[in-house]
Scaffold this motif. Structure first.
Motif, PDB file in Angstrom:
ATOM      1  N   MET A   1      27.653  31.534  49.186  1.00 42.12           N
ATOM      2  CA  MET A   1      28.586  32.631  48.967  1.00 42.12           C
ATOM      3  C   MET A   1      27.773  33.869  48.597  1.00 42.12           C
ATOM      4  N   ASN A   2      28.066  34.947  49.310  1.00 40.94           N
ATOM      5  CA  ASN A   2      27.291  36.154  49.043  1.00 40.94           C
ATOM      6  C   ASN A   2      27.812  36.885  47.798  1.00 40.94           C
ATOM      7  N   ARG A   3      27.024  37.846  47.369  1.00 42.40           N
ATOM      8  CA  ARG A   3      27.296  38.537  46.107  1.00 42.40           C
ATOM      9  C   ARG A   3      28.625  39.286  46.138  1.00 42.40           C
ATOM     10  N   SER A   4      28.924  39.972  47.220  1.00 42.38           N
ATOM     11  CA  SER A   4      30.170  40.749  47.279  1.00 42.38           C
ATOM     12  C   SER A   4      31.393  39.840  47.182  1.00 42.38           C
ATOM     13  N   THR A   5      31.321  38.671  47.782  1.00 44.27           N
ATOM     14  CA  THR A   5      32.440  37.730  47.728  1.00 44.27           C
ATOM     15  C   THR A   5      32.651  37.240  46.293  1.00 44.27           C
ATOM     16  N   ARG A   6      31.561  37.043  45.572  1.00 43.55           N
ATOM     17  CA  ARG A   6      31.679  36.620  44.169  1.00 43.55           C
ATOM     18  C   ARG A   6      32.233  37.740  43.290  1.00 43.55           C
ATOM     19  N   LEU A   7      31.928  38.979  43.633  1.00 43.35           N
ATOM     20  CA  LEU A   7      32.363  40.119  42.822  1.00 43.35           C
ATOM     21  C   LEU A   7      33.810  40.554  43.092  1.00 43.35           C
ATOM     22  N   GLU A   8      34.316  40.255  44.274  1.00 46.08           N
ATOM     23  CA  GLU A   8      35.655  40.733  44.663  1.00 46.08           C
ATOM     24  C   GLU A   8      36.764  40.350  43.679  1.00 46.08           C
ATOM     25  N   PRO A   9      36.838  39.109  43.188  1.00 45.30           N
ATOM     26  CA  PRO A   9      37.917  38.789  42.238  1.00 45.30           C
ATOM     27  C   PRO A   9      37.836  39.629  40.952  1.00 45.30           C
ATOM     28  N   PHE A  10      36.621  39.909  40.502  1.00 48.30           N
ATOM     29  CA  PHE A  10      36.469  40.728  39.300  1.00 48.30           C
ATOM     30  C   PHE A  10      36.917  42.164  39.554  1.00 48.30           C
ATOM     31  N   ALA A  11      36.599  42.672  40.729  1.00 48.39           N
ATOM     32  CA  ALA A  11      37.010  44.035  41.079  1.00 48.39           C
ATOM     33  C   ALA A  11      38.535  44.113  41.214  1.00 48.39           C
ATOM     34  N   ARG A  12      39.133  43.090  41.817  1.00 48.94           N
ATOM     35  CA  ARG A  12      40.603  43.065  41.941  1.00 48.94           C
ATOM     36  C   ARG A  12      41.264  43.020  40.565  1.00 48.94           C
ATOM     37  N   LEU A  13      40.714  42.190  39.694  1.00 45.08           N
ATOM     38  CA  LEU A  13      41.251  42.085  38.338  1.00 45.08           C
ATOM     39  C   LEU A  13      41.104  43.419  37.595  1.00 45.08           C
ATOM     40  N   ALA A  14      39.967  44.050  37.721  1.00 44.43           N
ATOM     41  CA  ALA A  14      39.753  45.353  37.069  1.00 44.43           C
ATOM     42  C   ALA A  14      40.717  46.393  37.632  1.00 44.43           C
ATOM     43  N   ASP A  15      40.975  46.337  38.929  1.00 46.34           N
ATOM     44  CA  ASP A  15      41.925  47.270  39.551  1.00 46.34           C
ATOM     45  C   ASP A  15      43.341  47.009  39.036  1.00 46.34           C
ATOM     46  N   GLN A  16      43.711  45.745  38.935  1.00 48.14           N
ATOM     47  CA  GLN A  16      45.043  45.412  38.413  1.00 48.14           C
ATOM     48  C   GLN A  16      45.199  45.892  36.972  1.00 48.14           C
ATOM     49  N   ARG A  17      44.159  45.717  36.179  1.00 44.79           N
ATOM     50  CA  ARG A  17      44.209  46.181  34.785  1.00 44.79           C
ATOM     51  C   ARG A  17      44.308  47.699  34.716  1.00 44.79           C
ATOM     52  N   GLN A  18      43.566  48.359  35.586  1.00 42.23           N
ATOM     53  CA  GLN A  18      43.625  49.823  35.622  1.00 42.23           C
ATOM     54  C   GLN A  18      45.028  50.285  36.012  1.00 42.23           C
ATOM     55  N   GLN A  19      45.611  49.659  37.011  1.00 41.61           N
ATOM     56  CA  GLN A  19      46.957  50.032  37.439  1.00 41.61           C
ATOM     57  C   GLN A  19      47.989  49.742  36.348  1.00 41.61           C
ATOM     58  N   GLY A  20      47.841  48.627  35.655  1.00 43.23           N
ATOM     59  CA  GLY A  20      48.740  48.310  34.544  1.00 43.23           C
ATOM     60  C   GLY A  20      48.608  49.331  33.425  1.00 43.23           C
ATOM     61  N   ALA A  21      47.383  49.707  33.120  1.00 50.63           N
ATOM     62  CA  ALA A  21      47.156  50.720  32.084  1.00 50.63           C
ATOM     63  C   ALA A  21      47.735  52.065  32.516  1.00 50.63           C
ATOM     64  N   ALA A  22      47.651  52.372  33.810  1.00 58.91           N
ATOM     65  CA  ALA A  22      48.219  53.627  34.319  1.00 58.91           C
ATOM     66  C   ALA A  22      49.742  53.613  34.203  1.00 58.91           C
TER      67      ALA A  22
END
Length: 145
Positions: A1-22
């Motif tokens: 599994m490449n690095r970007s694939t491992r990072l994607e769930p964390f980025a999605r979670l951070a985006d969801q948190r940002q949207q919730g905070a917004a």
């Protein structure tokens, strides 16, 4: 599994948190605006009653009538103080939610940048690999004389 694939769930979670905070920030802003609007209305209402008191005072109204007006204006003043206190609390919550949103947005941006870099690096590596394979295949083809 490449690095970007491992990072994607964390980025999605951070985006969801940002949207919730917004969304939370927006709700807090709407609440603050609501209370500030109500305060403006209450102050205008008070000013109207003060003006009426001045008119009845000039017209020679009874002392009881003036006392009732003064008591009512005093109640309105108490409502203004309570609403100002509520606005101060609401403004504090708004400021806190703004800070939370800024932090969430910052975390998302950092993760998004790391993810973008990882994808770019993976694309460069893939292109280099494809070029290397192409060069190897070209080197293996016998040349016509």
């Amino acid at each position: 599994m490449n690095r970007s694939t491992r990072l994607e769930p964390f980025a999605r979670l951070a985006d969801q948190r940002q949207q919730g905070a917004a969304r939370s920030l927006q709700a807090s802003r709407e609440e603050l605006v609501h209370y500030e609007t109500r305060l403006g209305e209450l102050k205008a209402y008070r000013a109207e009653y003060v003006e009426r008191l001045q008119k009845i005072g000039k017209s020679g109204s009874s002392a009881n009538n003036i006392k009732r007006f003064l008591a009512f204006i005093s109640q309105v003043d108490e409502g203004v103080r309570q609403l100002e206190s509520l606005i101060a609390l609401t403004r504090g919550r708004f400021d806190q939610r703004r800070e939370e949103w800024l932090a969430a947005r910052s975390r998302f941006r950092v993760l998004d940048e790391v993810l973008t870099r990882a994808r770019s690096e993976e694309d460069r590596n893939r292109l280099r690999s494809e070029q290397r394979e192409s060069d190897e295949r070209a080197a293996q083809v016998p040349r016509a004389r």
